[in-house]
Scaffold this active site. Structure first.
Site, PDB file in Angstrom:
ATOM      1  N   HIS A 152       7.896 -26.669  -1.384  1.00 18.50           N
ATOM      2  CA  HIS A 152       7.381 -27.650  -2.042  1.00 18.50           C
ATOM      3  C   HIS A 152       6.159 -27.272  -2.807  1.00 18.50           C
ATOM      4  O   HIS A 152       5.392 -28.247  -3.383  1.00 18.50           O
ATOM      5  CB  HIS A 152       7.014 -28.786  -0.958  1.00 18.50           C
ATOM      6  CG  HIS A 152       7.996 -29.248  -0.185  1.00 18.50           C
ATOM      7  ND1 HIS A 152       8.562 -30.598  -0.627  1.00 18.50           N
ATOM      8  CD2 HIS A 152       8.594 -28.470   0.753  1.00 18.50           C
ATOM      9  CE1 HIS A 152       9.671 -30.575   0.356  1.00 18.50           C
ATOM     10  NE2 HIS A 152       9.672 -29.436   1.180  1.00 18.50           N
TER      11      HIS A 152
ATOM     12  N   GLU B 110       0.796  -1.123   0.083  1.00 19.70           N
ATOM     13  CA  GLU B 110      -0.032   0.179   0.088  1.00 19.70           C
ATOM     14  C   GLU B 110       0.836   1.282   0.047  1.00 19.70           C
ATOM     15  O   GLU B 110       0.541   2.299  -0.737  1.00 19.70           O
ATOM     16  CB  GLU B 110      -0.961  -0.086   1.167  1.00 19.70           C
ATOM     17  CG  GLU B 110      -2.326  -0.342   0.871  1.00 19.70           C
ATOM     18  CD  GLU B 110      -3.404  -0.003   2.001  1.00 19.70           C
ATOM     19  OE1 GLU B 110      -4.389  -0.974   1.826  1.00 19.70           O
ATOM     20  OE2 GLU B 110      -2.903   0.282   3.184  1.00 19.70           O
TER      21      GLU B 110
ATOM     22  N   LYS C  92     -14.025   0.013  -4.180  1.00 21.31           N
ATOM     23  CA  LYS C  92     -15.126   0.274  -3.308  1.00 21.31           C
ATOM     24  C   LYS C  92     -16.255   1.121  -4.038  1.00 21.31           C
ATOM     25  O   LYS C  92     -17.594   0.656  -3.879  1.00 21.31           O
ATOM     26  CB  LYS C  92     -14.617   1.289  -2.188  1.00 21.31           C
ATOM     27  CG  LYS C  92     -13.732   0.433  -1.144  1.00 21.31           C
ATOM     28  CD  LYS C  92     -13.534   1.557   0.108  1.00 21.31           C
ATOM     29  CE  LYS C  92     -12.465   0.988   0.828  1.00 21.31           C
ATOM     30  NZ  LYS C  92     -11.837   2.070   1.788  1.00 21.31           N
TER      31      LYS C  92
END
Ligand code: PA5
Length: 443
Positions: free
Chosen positions: A309, A288, A423
């Site tokens: 793995h 951010e 948003k």
């Protein structure tokens, strides 16, 4: 003395290259210091360890004790910077299975985090799990309007009120939010919930050492006095103006040098499952803060040796735009000696009488060498052990390095304009008043 020691010997970066940034970094640090004096800048975290609100801090400890006595379950509602820091510290310093021990052994409430997704399953399953246990909740939101925690809080407020009645419920709801503004502040004042303040000048992802992190951390039984002591030492240690001795400056510079060499992805690797959420917190902090204006190092994370793995193949042989930063905890909290087995069918006698931590360290050494040979530079962050002081130092180290690194990169590390885009679309699709709704979106 710092508890963190940076090792750049696998990074391909020389001390001389680092030293070329000395005056730039010093200038950035001085600017941060200046800005920290201004309450309107988001640099309050810089001096927080030496200037936090002591009165509120004492109240946090008292409230945490109350919650530890009257609640078997503590539900922490928040997302992003109002969530990851507390979880990172709690998981780093408590048992991997803390929530699973019986009450008399656990000594602390079970702690669950909610409001960090919009999954109904998660909330329904949590409510089933809580059953008839006594609970308290802490809703954390700086803006007081974030959708995910707001939905969760609405559900848990109703749950508490129907379980205890409005009066008792209000004594079990703790709110951490802005001092004056936001819907949560309004509601808390109206309902007379006990509140804690997120300082104006500390952004979400830099807020773990404010009440945002401190209340849940204290409820988990972690010594927050020691935590702040560790942070204070870090504030002092990482203000050293000489880049030669300042490990934090070096890390900030090293990652920018690697970025200049087209290493655009940084993988934070740990060899201790307790650090999984520290990595999640770090990802938010750097993602951010730096990912803007089409720039920035993409922060990724792996838990090793587990992910060798699954992700190991890519790191070893995939596109060469990666570098790795390895957190090496020098002293494991506990250890297990591997016993000799007469039959040796599993072929493990070559490590008989060695400890698991010894084997883990060799796995780390072997992996660092393999990845470096494969073209992935490694930065090693050695940290003495995991305790309150060292984890706080690591947090401060990463915060300051992030602010310096973002400035070297040429972005503002303290805003997050890009977070709004999803948003806006979500609100439009949900028909929120004030957001233009297009009929073709209607289902
Ligand atoms: O770092 C940030 O600013 C964000 O991640 C916020 O912390 C997150 O969106 C939660 O915001 P709020 O605390 O306002 O609910």
């Amino acid at each position: 003395m710092p508890n963190i020691k940076l090792d750049l010997s696998y990074s391909g970066i020389t001390e001389r290259e680092i030293s070329e940034y000395e005056s730039k970094v010093q200038e950035i640090y001085n600017n941060l210091n200046e800005k920290a004096k201004d309450k309107n800048e988001f640099v309050g975290w810089l001096k927080l360890p030496s200037s936090y609100n002591k009165k509120e801090f004492e109240r946090i400890k008292k409230v945490a004790e109350r919650i530890r006595k009257n609640s078997e379950v503590f539900v922490v509602i928040g997302i992003g910077g109002s969530y990851l820091g507390a979880r990172a510290v709690i998981e780093s310093l408590t048992s991997n299975f803390a929530n699973m021990f019986p009450k008399n052994i656990r000594k602390s409430p079970q702690i669950f985090f909610v409001g960090n997704s919009i999954s109904p399953n998660y909330i329904n399953e949590l409510i089933s799990c809580i059953g008839d246990k006594d609970i308290s909740i802490n809703v954390i939101s700086k803006s007081g309007t974030t959708t995910e925690p707001a939905i969760a809080f609405r559900i848990f407020r109703e749950y508490l009120e129907s379980k205890y009645g409005a009066n008792e419920a209000s004594k079990r709801i703790y709110v951490t939010t802005d001092k004056k503004k936001g819907a949560l502040r309004e509601l808390a004042d109206e309902e007379e919930y006990e509140t804690f303040v997120i300082p104006n000048n500390v952004g979400g992802r830099f807020s773990v050492l404010t009440p945002v992190g401190l209340l849940p951390i204290a409820v988990a039984g972690i010594d927050i006095d020691k935590l702040m002591e560790g942070a204070k030492n870090a504030q002092f240690n990482y203000s050293d103006s000489s880049i030669k001795y300042n490990q934090c400056y070096k890390y900030a510079v090293a990652r920018n040098i690697l970025y200049e060499r087209d290493k655009t992805i940084e993988i934070l690797a740990n060899y201790e499952p307790k650090l999984h959420y520290l990595t999640e917190w770090w990802k938010q902090l750097y993602g951010e803060s730096e990912g803007k204006e089409q720039k920035g190092i993409f922060p990724a994370g792996v838990d090793l040796s587990t992910d060798l793995h699954s992700m190991g193949q890519y790191i070893q042989d995939g596109r060469r735009n990666l570098f790795e930063t390895v957190i090496n905890v020098e002293k494991s909290k506990t250890d297990i000696k591997i016993k000799r087995d007469e039959d040796n069918i599993d072929g493990l006698n070559f490590i008989a009488n060695k400890t698991m931590d010894y084997v883990n360290k060799k796995a780390m050494q072997g992996t660092v060498e393999a990845h470096v040979e494969g073209g992935v530079p490694n930065i090693i962050i050695n940290i003495k052990e995991l305790n309150e002081e060292t984890i706080a130092e690591l947090i401060y180290f990463f915060e300051l390095a992030c602010a310096i690194s973002g400035n070297i990169l040429g972005v503002n590390p303290f805003d997050q304009p890009g977070v709004e885009a999803y948003k806006t679309n979500m609100f439009r699709l949900l028909g929120k008043p004030g957001y233009e709704f297009d009929k073709k979106d209607k289902k």
